[in-house]
Design a protein around this motif. Structure first.
Motif, PDB file in Angstrom:
ATOM      1  N   PHE A 123      39.136 117.492 -15.942  1.00  0.00           N
ATOM      2  CA  PHE A 123      38.523 118.734 -15.482  1.00  0.00           C
ATOM      3  C   PHE A 123      37.177 119.021 -16.144  1.00  0.00           C
ATOM      4  N   SER A 124      36.530 117.980 -16.688  1.00  0.00           N
ATOM      5  CA  SER A 124      35.258 118.238 -17.381  1.00  0.00           C
ATOM      6  C   SER A 124      34.339 117.016 -17.382  1.00  0.00           C
ATOM      7  N   GLU A 125      34.355 116.236 -16.309  1.00  0.00           N
ATOM      8  CA  GLU A 125      33.528 115.027 -16.248  1.00  0.00           C
ATOM      9  C   GLU A 125      32.106 115.392 -15.820  1.00  0.00           C
ATOM     10  N   LYS A 126      31.200 115.460 -16.796  1.00  0.00           N
ATOM     11  CA  LYS A 126      29.838 115.932 -16.526  1.00  0.00           C
ATOM     12  C   LYS A 126      29.053 114.985 -15.626  1.00  0.00           C
ATOM     13  N   ARG A 127      29.356 113.700 -15.676  1.00  0.00           N
ATOM     14  CA  ARG A 127      28.618 112.772 -14.822  1.00  0.00           C
ATOM     15  C   ARG A 127      28.798 113.107 -13.339  1.00  0.00           C
ATOM     16  N   LEU A 128      29.955 113.581 -12.965  1.00  0.00           N
ATOM     17  CA  LEU A 128      30.188 113.921 -11.570  1.00  0.00           C
ATOM     18  C   LEU A 128      29.450 115.212 -11.198  1.00  0.00           C
ATOM     19  N   ALA A 129      29.424 116.166 -12.102  1.00  0.00           N
ATOM     20  CA  ALA A 129      28.658 117.393 -11.851  1.00  0.00           C
ATOM     21  C   ALA A 129      27.177 117.081 -11.731  1.00  0.00           C
ATOM     22  N   GLU A 130      26.698 116.187 -12.575  1.00  0.00           N
ATOM     23  CA  GLU A 130      25.277 115.816 -12.527  1.00  0.00           C
ATOM     24  C   GLU A 130      24.944 115.048 -11.253  1.00  0.00           C
ATOM     25  N   ALA A 131      25.853 114.191 -10.804  1.00  0.00           N
ATOM     26  CA  ALA A 131      25.622 113.456  -9.558  1.00  0.00           C
ATOM     27  C   ALA A 131      25.518 114.427  -8.387  1.00  0.00           C
ATOM     28  N   ALA A 132      26.394 115.427  -8.357  1.00  0.00           N
ATOM     29  CA  ALA A 132      26.341 116.434  -7.292  1.00  0.00           C
ATOM     30  C   ALA A 132      25.033 117.217  -7.358  1.00  0.00           C
ATOM     31  N   TYR A 133      24.603 117.587  -8.556  1.00  0.00           N
ATOM     32  CA  TYR A 133      23.378 118.372  -8.723  1.00  0.00           C
ATOM     33  C   TYR A 133      22.153 117.582  -8.269  1.00  0.00           C
ATOM     34  N   ARG A 134      22.080 116.314  -8.669  1.00  0.00           N
ATOM     35  CA  ARG A 134      20.941 115.483  -8.255  1.00  0.00           C
ATOM     36  C   ARG A 134      20.863 115.397  -6.738  1.00  0.00           C
ATOM     37  N   GLN A 135      22.016 115.195  -6.107  1.00  0.00           N
ATOM     38  CA  GLN A 135      22.008 115.064  -4.653  1.00  0.00           C
ATOM     39  C   GLN A 135      21.671 116.394  -3.974  1.00  0.00           C
ATOM     40  N   LEU A 136      22.134 117.496  -4.540  1.00  0.00           N
ATOM     41  CA  LEU A 136      21.807 118.813  -3.985  1.00  0.00           C
ATOM     42  C   LEU A 136      20.301 119.064  -4.021  1.00  0.00           C
ATOM     43  N   LEU A 137      19.633 118.568  -5.042  1.00  0.00           N
ATOM     44  CA  LEU A 137      18.197 118.744  -5.149  1.00  0.00           C
ATOM     45  C   LEU A 137      17.422 117.804  -4.216  1.00  0.00           C
ATOM     46  N   THR A 138      18.043 116.680  -3.854  1.00  0.00           N
ATOM     47  CA  THR A 138      17.349 115.659  -3.070  1.00  0.00           C
ATOM     48  C   THR A 138      17.589 115.819  -1.569  1.00  0.00           C
ATOM     49  N   LEU A 139      18.856 115.825  -1.175  1.00  0.00           N
ATOM     50  CA  LEU A 139      19.236 115.990   0.227  1.00  0.00           C
ATOM     51  C   LEU A 139      20.583 116.706   0.231  1.00  0.00           C
ATOM     52  N   PRO A 140      20.598 118.033   0.286  1.00  0.00           N
ATOM     53  CA  PRO A 140      21.853 118.781   0.134  1.00  0.00           C
ATOM     54  C   PRO A 140      22.803 118.639   1.308  1.00  0.00           C
ATOM     55  N   TYR A 141      22.275 118.291   2.478  1.00  0.00           N
ATOM     56  CA  TYR A 141      23.150 118.052   3.630  1.00  0.00           C
ATOM     57  C   TYR A 141      22.449 117.152   4.625  1.00  0.00           C
ATOM     58  N   TYR A 142      23.198 116.237   5.171  1.00  0.00           N
ATOM     59  CA  TYR A 142      22.844 115.573   6.416  1.00  0.00           C
ATOM     60  C   TYR A 142      24.123 114.987   6.997  1.00  0.00           C
ATOM     61  N   HIS A 143      24.011 114.439   8.207  1.00  0.00           N
ATOM     62  CA  HIS A 143      25.192 114.002   8.939  1.00  0.00           C
ATOM     63  C   HIS A 143      25.057 112.529   9.318  1.00  0.00           C
ATOM     64  N   THR A 144      26.086 112.030   9.976  1.00  0.00           N
ATOM     65  CA  THR A 144      26.052 110.645  10.464  1.00  0.00           C
ATOM     66  C   THR A 144      26.260 110.604  11.976  1.00  0.00           C
ATOM     67  N   PHE A 145      25.904 111.686  12.667  1.00  0.00           N
ATOM     68  CA  PHE A 145      25.956 111.729  14.133  1.00  0.00           C
ATOM     69  C   PHE A 145      24.668 111.106  14.713  1.00  0.00           C
ATOM     70  N   PHE A 146      24.728 110.683  15.973  1.00  0.00           N
ATOM     71  CA  PHE A 146      23.558 110.368  16.785  1.00  0.00           C
ATOM     72  C   PHE A 146      22.629 109.333  16.140  1.00  0.00           C
ATOM     73  N   GLN A 147      23.227 108.273  15.591  1.00  0.00           N
ATOM     74  CA  GLN A 147      22.461 107.178  14.985  1.00  0.00           C
ATOM     75  C   GLN A 147      21.594 107.637  13.810  1.00  0.00           C
ATOM     76  N   LYS A 148      22.055 108.623  13.092  1.00  0.00           N
ATOM     77  CA  LYS A 148      21.391 109.058  11.865  1.00  0.00           C
ATOM     78  C   LYS A 148      22.348 108.855  10.703  1.00  0.00           C
ATOM     79  N   GLY A 149      21.820 108.868   9.501  1.00  0.00           N
ATOM     80  CA  GLY A 149      22.670 108.663   8.330  1.00  0.00           C
ATOM     81  C   GLY A 149      21.915 108.940   7.054  1.00  0.00           C
ATOM     82  N   HIS A 150      22.489 108.538   5.925  1.00  0.00           N
ATOM     83  CA  HIS A 150      21.851 108.734   4.624  1.00  0.00           C
ATOM     84  C   HIS A 150      22.428 107.735   3.637  1.00  0.00           C
ATOM     85  N   GLU A 151      21.688 107.498   2.565  1.00  0.00           N
ATOM     86  CA  GLU A 151      22.035 106.454   1.591  1.00  0.00           C
ATOM     87  C   GLU A 151      23.374 106.675   0.891  1.00  0.00           C
TER      88      GLU A 151
END
Length: 464
Positions: free
Chosen positions: A62-90
């Motif tokens: 209940f305290s793994e900081k690496r996972l919180a940091e991974a979520a934070y980095r992604q929120l700052l970079t691309l907080p949402y996208y989808h995989t519909f209609f021939q689109k995607g993300h890394e």
């Protein structure tokens, strides 16, 4: 009232899931405020070892900081996208590649593609949809029935709850839905073996009952068989000897797809990466969730083999599109956390750690066999189920009205140990980072919790 109960406004506002709502309205609930490692604290500052990893899922505690940091980095970079209609993300691409690289063998080869969802329920629901779609495209419109197992658990959507063999999830919900869902025996050798029947003989009887069901219904009407390697929601029930060895040839002979529900067992819980590895299962489809993100984000995955993928391509050519998907399936933040979770499993050799601590954990719980309430203790890796009985000599259970399992659960809670009562079986699935000292402490607190329950259950025992 419980020592830490909800405020009246909370009782009035929130529906608690899989809960006795009447008891909740009178007693309130335990409110957890924070966590550290394998332990959590309530709003009054009481400490508990979380021996269920939340809902079988907080594998890294209940305290793994690496996972919180991974979520934070992604929120700052691309907080949402989808995989519909021939689109995607890394993040979704990388996580899919990593999953396919570590996946167990599929029947006939390897898994070919991954579809992401938000929960194990959605993953199993998607599997059912794709199985029906696949058989339609293969010109087998009658081959639609799904076989689940009594006390099996596969989720809470209409379809996933229908294939689940949980009576309380069917009652008054009009489930199972339609006539496409069948159920076979609960593979609990301890509770359902006939007098003198060995585990292998019991497994042979289970296999014969499956064969009889298929013959009765007609193999041309049955599409798939769902099974958890270890039956989690049924009470942490490990399969009896040779069970899957005998089941799988029957499914292959009748051209019935095998869906391995790895939602609980996947990612090290049984001491191997997959329950399929532990029990030599080669499925056609595989669902996973929970420990895929260590529960830090809602995330699940469905893996399919090459043959099913070819059918999806065929269907897309026929209809002009693949008409299935979820808005938040493959969410970039969830996938980024999933990638980081898999990296941590590898870098810290979580599988090796589970294998080292498992004998200590199972041994600590094995000591409960000496207690008047306990007859059966069995588990694998960091997963264990303990059967509570009214009479150790005859294996007689308590009457359901006694709710003996809940008395044990409450007694453990009073001793600072969170476990799960599933009927009169007590389930344990602590975080995979459990230390040997914590394993010993789980055993000690469990024994004290059993003593508390024994005092509460004496009137029921006297009535037997």
């Amino acid at each position: 009232m419980r020592p830490n109960s909800l405020h009246a406004r909370d009782i009035a506002s929130l529906i608690h899931q899989q809960t006795d709502l009447d008891a909740f309205s009178r007693e309130g609930a335990l409110i957890i405020a924070r966590g550290q490692g394998c332990r959590v604290w309530d709003t009054e500052g009481r400490e508990y070892i979380e021996a269920m990893a939340g809902l079988w899922c907080a594998s890294l505690g209940f305290s793994e900081k690496r996972l919180a940091e991974a979520a934070y980095r992604q929120l700052l970079t691309l907080p949402y996208y989808h995989t519909f209609f021939q689109k995607g993300h890394e993040p979704a691409i990388e996580l899919a590649e990593r999953l396919l690289a570590i996946a167990p063998p599929a029947r006939g080869g390897r898994f070919a593609r991954v579809a992401f969802q938000c929960s194990g329920s959605e993953a199993n629901d998607a599997a059912i949809k794709l199985i029906w779609y696949y058989n339609n495209l293969r010109g087998r419109p009658r081959k639609k029935k799904i076989i689940g197992r009594i006390r099996g658990y596969h989720g809470n959507t209409v379809a996933a709850a229908s294939v689940s063999g949980q009576p309380h999830m069917h009652a008054d919900f009009d489930l199972p839905y339609g006539d496409r869902f069948l159920h076979i025996d609960n593979p609990n050798w301890y509770r359902f073996a006939e007098d003198g029947e060995s585990e292998e003989a019991f497994s042979a009887r289970m296999a014969a009952n499956l064969e009889a069901l298929i013959e009765r219904e007609g193999a041309d009407t049955i599409a798939a068989f769902f099974a958890e390697p270890v039956q989690g929601g049924g009470g942490a029930i490990t399969p009896p000897a040779r069970y899957f060895d005998l089941i799988q040839p029957i499914l292959r002979r009748h051209d019935i797809l095998f869906v391995a529900d790895e939602v609980i067992c996947g990612f090290g819980r049984t001491g191997n990466m997959w329950g399929c590895d532990t029990y030599a299962i080669e499925p056609d489809l595989l669902t996973c969730a929970k420990q895929l993100s260590a529960a830090y984000q809602p995330l699940s995955a469905l893996l399919i083999n090459e043959e099913i993928h070819h059918a999806l391509l065929e269907g897309s050519r026929k209809h002009g599109t693949f008409g299935h998907g979820f808005t938040y399936g493959g969410h970039p933040v969830a996938c980024a956390v999933g990638v980081e979770t898999l990296k941590i499993y590898e870098e810290r050799d979580i599988l090796g750690h589970v294998r080292r601590v498992s004998p200590v954990f199972l041994g600590a719980l094995e000591q409960a066999r000496s207690h008047p309430l306990v007859r059966d203790v069995r588990g694998v890796g960091l997963l264990c189920g303990v059967e509570i009985v009214a009479d150790k000599r005859t294996r007689a259970p308590f009457p359901p009205a006694a709710k003996a399992g809940l008395d044990v659960q409450k007694g453990c809670e009073e001793e600072g140990l969170i476990v799960r009562a599933i009927g009169d079986r007590i389930a344990f699935t602590p975080p995979l980072i459990l230390s040997e000292d914590e394993a010993h402490e789980i055993g000690a607190r469990f024994l004290r919790g059993l003593d508390r329950a024994l005092a509460a259950l004496r009137p029921a025992l006297a009535a037997e």
